[in-house]
Each structure stands twice: as C-alpha cells, then as structure tokens.
Write an enzyme that holds these catalytic residues in place. Structure first.
Site, short mmCIF file in Angstrom:
data_model
loop_
_atom_site.label_atom_id
_atom_site.label_comp_id
_atom_site.label_asym_id
_atom_site.label_seq_id
_atom_site.Cartn_x
_atom_site.Cartn_y
_atom_site.Cartn_z
N GLU A 155 0.84 -1.21 0.00
CA GLU A 155 0.00 0.00 0.00
C GLU A 155 0.87 1.26 0.00
OE1 GLU A 155 -3.19 0.80 -0.06
OE2 GLU A 155 -4.34 -0.99 0.42
N ASP A 167 -6.18 -2.24 8.54
CA ASP A 167 -6.94 -2.89 7.48
C ASP A 167 -6.40 -4.27 7.16
OD1 ASP A 167 -8.24 -0.49 7.43
OD2 ASP A 167 -7.46 0.15 5.48
#
Length: 387
Positions: A155, A167
């Site tokens: 990410e 997450d």
C-alpha cells in the site's frame, strides 16, 4: 462464472484459491497512526484470487472486474500508472522479494465483492489475498502478521497510501462474531465477542468517494505530530498521542494552538472511549456501546473535522430512532459509509424511509449493506493432485 472457472479457461491449470475479507471498524478512527487502539472486524465480503505457478519469469495477472490480462516480467516489477489494479499484485510480490523470499513466475486471477470506495478496504482484501496465496504457493513460511506487514508495504510503496496496519490486520486475523481490539503500537490484540441480540451492523454508503491521500488527511497527521512535539518539550517520555493525557493537552497545547488542541483531544478521548466500549461488549451492553458510536461521530465531525454533509445527514437522520442504538462515519472520512447498529426487524423500514430523503437532500443515491462479522483470510480450495 467463478474466479476458478475463469482462471481455468484462461490458464488451463488447476489453481489455489484464496479469499480475504474486507473490514469494518466499530470504534477507533484516526487513532492507528497515533499508536492508539482500533476495533475492526472482518466482514462477509471478499477479495478472491486464483493462482498457480507458471514456471516462467513472468507474472500474468487477470482482473475479472476489468476483464483484462496484463503480463510483466518479474525482473521489471515497478509501480504501474496504467492498470493500477495490478499494483496490489506487484506490490505484494515486490515486498516479498525485498524481504528475501524467493518468488518465481505465476498466473493469477483477481475477483471480489467488496464494494470499492465504501470504506471496507477492498485494497487490503486484495493485498492480503495475494500475500496469503503467494506464501502458500511458494511455501514461504511467513506468519499472518508478517503477511499483514507485507500487504501494508505494498500500500505504501505501490498504491501510495500511508495507511496504518489496521486494514491488513483485520483482513488476515478476523474471527466470526468477534471484533479485534488491536494495539497499533505493539500489534498486540484481543478478540472481543459481539453478541448482536437481534441487532445487525448496517452500512449506509453516501456514494461520495473519499481520498485518503488528500491534503486534509495529511494535515490531520501533521497537527497530531505538532501536538506531540509541544507536549514532548516538557514531557520527553511522550512519543505519540498514545502517551498524552487531557491534562497535558490543556497545559501545553491549548494555549498555543486551539485547532491542534481540538484534533489531539479527539484522539486521546477516542482511545479511552474504545477501551470503555470493549468493556461494554464484554458485559453485553449494546446500548452503552451504541452511545459511544454517536460520541465518536461527534468527535470526528466537530473536533477532528473529517466528516462531510452527507455523512452528518445520515447519522442525524437515525439519531432519534429507538431502533438504532448507534451510528457514526466509518473510515478516513470525507465520504464513504456510516456504520449503524440497527434492530434487525427495523432495517427495511429505516433503509426504505432514508433513501429518498437522502437523495432529495444530497442529490445522490443511498446504498445499503447489511454485513456480518467473519473469519480472516483462508484457503477456499487447493489443486487436486492426481494419485
């Protein structure tokens, strides 16, 4: 056709199939990058990948959603501007290679039903499914925590989002009928049972797309860091807002910068609210927990200032409804969903009543999702090996 069927039709091979869930977060928003606590759960919506080794030096990627196949040599892995969905596959692969793991060529098909832009972290679902499947396919021996960090690395370095670990952790560690009380400093966690007792978790999607890389988001992080710096001048042991008390904020931040004080106040109070909310759940007190959801929304909207008119409208619209125990915006803010604790028998009534009011007021359609807590990343099926 399932992703398995599509994979077989394209690659003519038996795949390993892995699914990884999206996530919700009940309390603890914008606390993760302040080394605080979060309270996520995996949900019953998934990113699914089918994968097999191809004994070449290439990664061959197929997106079911976009009906597109992209091939890239392993030796040329780099962030892509076109076909950006490939960055989740490539980023995770590169992260594993950076970590010293041996990955050879593979074929992969990617699918899923996690709504994009709704704040359920479809990106983490894909990244974690890819990481888990590569770990299994090439027998890399990584733990779930290591896989979460690899997906987070992807990410940061390929999607360009400086997210915390929540997450990815929720996607990999989810447990049905439980929330995860995660300490974002130590990565220690506890499962907290959530007994719904005739209530359900309902998401109302504003259909406003949020951008976590926005100036506002980065500004909040900077204000939190400024607050810590002001406190640290007198209390050098302080390293993050996790270490800060309200007394410290009143003494050292409020007189200097009221805006920074207000942002930091929200974070300090949200950490305390989350820990108290976990005790509510352990004692089965959904009413008290729901009140904390409303309090969190007030903090996010009025103090941290990351809400928007659409989110505020949806929370205010259900606030006086006796069948709704709690509601708040969920995610980074500026759009996405509200998360609501609603009596099951009232869901249809509330959703049917709310949709036209929301569209009339905001000029956008309202989308409703009823979600269940679920288990984390898992193998759906393995290739059948001939005897």
């Amino acid at each position: 056709m399932t992703v398995t069927d599509i994979f077989k039709s394209i690659f003519e091979a038996e795949p390993l199939v892995v699914q990884s869930p999206g996530r919700i977060n009940l309390l603890g928003e914008h606390t993760d990058y302040n080394e605080g606590f979060v309270l996520p759960a995996a949900v019953n919506k998934y990113a699914t990948v089918a994968i097999s080794a191809n004994n070449t030096g290439n990664i061959v990627m197929h997106s079911v959603q976009f009906n597109k196949t992209v091939t890239l040599p392993l030796a040329e892995i780099a962030p892509q501007t076109e076909n950006s969905w490939t960055n989740y596959v490539l980023g995770v692969t590169d992260g594993l290679i950076h970590g010293g793991k041996k990955v050879t060529g593979f074929n992969i098909a990617v699918d899923g039903d996690i709504p994009i832009g709704a704040g359920m972290s479809s990106s983490a679902g894909i990244s974690c499914a890819v990481a888990f499947s590569l770990n299994e396919l090439f027998s890399l021996g990584l733990s779930r925590e290591q896989l979460a960090r690899t997906a987070q690395w992807a990410e940061h370095n390929y999607a360009g989002v400086a997210c915390g670990i929540m997450d990815q952790f929720a996607s990999l560690f989810g447990k049905a009928n439980h929330l995860i009380q995660l300490d974002c400093r130590s990565i220690e966690y506890k499962y907290v049972p959530i007994e719904m007792e005739g209530y359900a978790l309902v998401l109302f999607n504003t259909n406003v797309k949020h951008n976590l890389a926005s100036t506002e988001y980065n500004q909040r992080r900077q204000q939190c860091e400024k607050g810590v710096a002001l406190v640290k001048e007198k209390y050098p042991q302080v390293n993050s807002l996790r270490d800060v008390t309200m007394a410290m904020l009143h003494e050292l931040v409020e007189p200097v910068d009221v805006s920074t004080f207000t942002r930091c106040k929200y974070v300090v109070e949200e950490n305390a609210r989350l820990l108290a909310g976990c005790e509510d759940l352990r004692s089965g007190d959904l009413i008290a927990f729901g009140k904390k959801m409303y309090a969190t929304h007030h903090g996010l909207s009025a103090e941290y200032n990351v809400s928007c008119p659409e989110l505020d409208f949806l929370v205010d619209a259900v606030r006086e409804d006796a069948d709704v125990l709690g509601a708040r915006m969920m995610g980074g803010g500026f759009g996405g969903c509200t998360i609501n604790l609603i009596k099951e028998e009232a869901i249809d009534r509330i959703a049917t009543d709310l949709a036209p009011k929301y569209e009339a007021a905001m000029g956008k359609p309202l989308t409703t999702y009823v979600v269940l807590t679920g288990d984390g990343t898992s193998i759906v099926s393995k290739p059948v090996v001939a005897a």
